[in-house]
Every structure is written in C-alpha cells, then in structure tokens.
Scaffold this active site. Structure first.
Site, short mmCIF file in Angstrom:
data_model
loop_
_atom_site.label_atom_id
_atom_site.label_comp_id
_atom_site.label_asym_id
_atom_site.label_seq_id
_atom_site.Cartn_x
_atom_site.Cartn_y
_atom_site.Cartn_z
N GLU A 46 57.14 93.35 33.42
CA GLU A 46 57.52 93.65 32.04
C GLU A 46 56.39 94.35 31.29
O GLU A 46 56.61 95.32 30.56
CB GLU A 46 57.89 92.36 31.31
N ALA A 66 63.79 103.21 27.77
CA ALA A 66 63.24 103.58 26.47
C ALA A 66 62.05 104.53 26.63
O ALA A 66 61.84 105.41 25.80
CB ALA A 66 62.82 102.34 25.70
N GLU A 100 64.32 95.08 7.86
CA GLU A 100 65.34 95.77 8.63
C GLU A 100 66.70 95.58 7.97
O GLU A 100 67.04 94.49 7.51
CB GLU A 100 65.41 95.24 10.06
N THR A 131 69.25 99.92 11.76
CA THR A 131 69.70 99.76 13.13
C THR A 131 70.75 100.80 13.53
O THR A 131 71.31 101.50 12.69
CB THR A 131 70.29 98.35 13.36
N HIS A 154 61.44 90.08 28.22
CA HIS A 154 62.64 90.92 28.17
C HIS A 154 63.75 90.26 28.98
O HIS A 154 63.52 89.81 30.11
CB HIS A 154 62.33 92.31 28.73
N LYS A 197 70.56 90.78 3.37
CA LYS A 197 70.48 89.86 2.23
C LYS A 197 69.06 89.91 1.68
O LYS A 197 68.11 90.19 2.41
CB LYS A 197 70.83 88.43 2.64
N HIS A 240 66.62 103.56 13.88
CA HIS A 240 66.65 103.23 15.30
C HIS A 240 67.37 104.36 16.04
O HIS A 240 68.26 105.01 15.48
CB HIS A 240 67.43 101.94 15.55
N GLN A 248 60.88 91.85 19.10
CA GLN A 248 62.13 91.13 18.96
C GLN A 248 61.82 89.83 18.22
O GLN A 248 60.68 89.38 18.15
CB GLN A 248 62.70 90.86 20.35
N LYS A 292 55.94 102.71 28.09
CA LYS A 292 56.46 103.18 26.79
C LYS A 292 55.33 103.65 25.90
O LYS A 292 55.45 104.68 25.21
CB LYS A 292 57.26 102.06 26.10
#
Length: 302
Positions: A169, A127, A17, A48, A160, A284, A77, A187, A176
């Site tokens: 959750e 979402a 990412e 992102t 979450h 990086k 994203h 995450q 979704k």
C-alpha cells in the site's frame, strides 16, 4: 489559489468537504450552509464526484458557484473510473478556463448500478495514472497558472480496502506522490493513532508532501453504519461505541457525543503538528461550527 500556496501559510490548513445534491431545493440548502461556513475562512473546500462520474456536471457547477460567489478556493474531486483520456482532458480544460487551481485525483468507485463494471476498458487504471495525466496537462501550459493544477490524492490511515498488504500500500502511495501529487488528504478515521502511524510510515517511505487529516463527525448511528459501508470498512474505537450506546438512541445525545469526539480528535491532531484538518461536513454546518467553537477558533481562522 494554488494548494502549494495554501499549505505554505503559517499554521495548519482547515478545510471542508461538500457533495453536490441532485435536487434544486437541496442545492439551495447547501448554498445556505456554505454562507454559514464562509465566515470561518476555510483554507479551501473540496467538492465530491459521484461514482463513475455520475455527478460530473453537478460537481462542475457547484465548484464554479463557490469560486464565483465566495472567497474560498474550491478543489473538485476527479476520478479515474468510466472516463477516457479525452474526457478527462476536456474536464481539466473547463476547470483551467474557469481559473480553478486545484484537483483531488482519485481512483473512484464504479457506478452503483453496475456492480460488475469492467475496469479493463478504463484508460486510467490507478489514481497514479490520473495524477500523471494531470501533471502532463500542467506541463502543456494550458492552465493560466504556470504551475498548472495543484494535485491532491487520497491516503488511508486504516489501510486501503483493496490492498491489505500495508507494505505494498505504501509503495502505491509513493507512486502517486512521485507521479506529481502535492499533498495527501486522508480517508476518515476515528483513532488518531492510526493517523500518527500512517504519517510515520509515509516518512519512512520517503513521502514528504503535506498530509491532511480527514475527520467525519458521527451525527447519527444510522449514518455511522453508512459511513463504514461507503468507506469499505471504518474502525470505530470501543470508547466511541460505548459513549454512543449510553445515548440509548437519543438523537441529540448522539450528535453531542459525535461532535465532542471529533473535536477531541482535532485538538490532539493540532497539538501534534498536523499539516491540516479536512472536515467531512455532509452538507451541514452545525457540527462543524460547534467543533470550531470548542477549539477556540470561532470565525478567526484565516
């Protein structure tokens, strides 16, 4: 390349990412990082999208730059907050016209300068609403791939932050996926037991799409605290904290500890048959390259 094709290839996916910088000199540095990581043949890279869509054009420009100058499939994203249906439709059309094949659909965060942001005016409350809208776009036939966009969503192995009820959750997670998600990218987490438990609970809930594990190496104590703040809570195991404490603030030691810890996480995940690993690079390359080397992957993964 559609995410379904990427994830159907033999072996787990390995991906990175990036975030779009705001300063041109930082963009130049990021392009160098991407060039350094391209030989590792990542399955895809995600880009992102700032809180409230604050990096909308920067995200778009970086995604197109990656698509046009590398062989890496980019996954932008896209977030719900602060966008109308017409705006999301226009963004999707721009990506479709450019041949971008995948989207990561997220709820997103309110603009940082609007702590009292009123979500009741948003066209997309969850979402799952955004996923359903992208699915509808796909069915319109406006994407050059007959399947439309591949759709990813976020998962939360530690739970979450706004849904402490873990049973509820999983119901939201299932919504979704049922709305049209093709895969889940988690995450960050620092205890693999959280991921293994999450993966099993997804199976119990009837969620069968691939689940990619999100790994963020600790490279500084300050950054670790910042990560926890941005993630609205991250659980750092005592063994990691003890190791960092022994470093006594020495930056090089902290980096070595964080890299080693992340590499051990990745090794255990690979041995457990994980569908994929997604490394949060923080723009990086050094830590990611060292993790690859410790896993014996070097530049041979494809």
């Amino acid at each position: 390349m559609h995410i379904s094709d990427i994830l159907s290839q033999e072996g787990p996916s390995l991906s990175f990412e990036f975030f779009p910088p705001r300063a041109q000199e930082s963009f130049d540095a990021l392009y160098e990082v991407i060039a350094e990581l391209e030989p590792y043949k990542p399955s895809f890279v995600s880009v992102t999208y700032g809180a409230g869509g604050s990096t909308r054009d920067l995200t778009h420009d970086l995604v197109l730059r990656i698509k046009e100058t590398t062989g890496i499939p980019p996954v932008p994203h896209l977030t719900c907050i602060g966008h109308s249906e017409a705006e999301i439709d226009a963004i999707l059309q721009r990506y479709a016209d450019a041949g971008v094949s995948n989207i990561l659909a997220l709820r997103g965060d309110p603009p940082r300068d609007q702590p009292d942001y009123d979500r009741s005016t948003d066209d997309f409350k969850f979402a799952s609403d955004l996923v359903a809208f992208i699915k509808k776009f796909n069915e319109s036939g406006r994407h050059p791939d007959p399947r439309g966009f591949g759709i990813g969503v976020a998962g939360f192995p530690e739970g979450h932050p706004t849904t402490p009820n873990r049973v509820l959750e999983m119901e939201y997670m299932k919504e979704k996926v049922d709305a049209g998600a093709d895969y889940i990218c988690t995450q960050l987490f620092f205890d693999n037991h959280d991921f293994f438990d999450y993966r099993e609970r997804c199976q119990i809930a009837g969620i069968t799409v691939p689940i990619i594990a999100g790994i963020m190496p600790v490279t500084s104590v300050k950054g670790m605290r910042r990560m926890a703040e941005l993630a609205e809570g991250a659980r750092y195991p005592a063994k990691l904290l003890r190791a960092l404490e022994r470093a006594n603030g020495d930056q090089k030691s902290v980096e070595r500890i964080g890299t080693h810890y992340a590499a051990q996480q990745c090794l255990e995940l690979l041995d457990s048959g994980v569908d994929g690993i997604h490394i949060y690079t923080l723009n990086k390359s050094k830590t990611t390259r060292e993790i690859y080397a410790s896993l014996g992957l070097s530049q041979a993964h494809s």
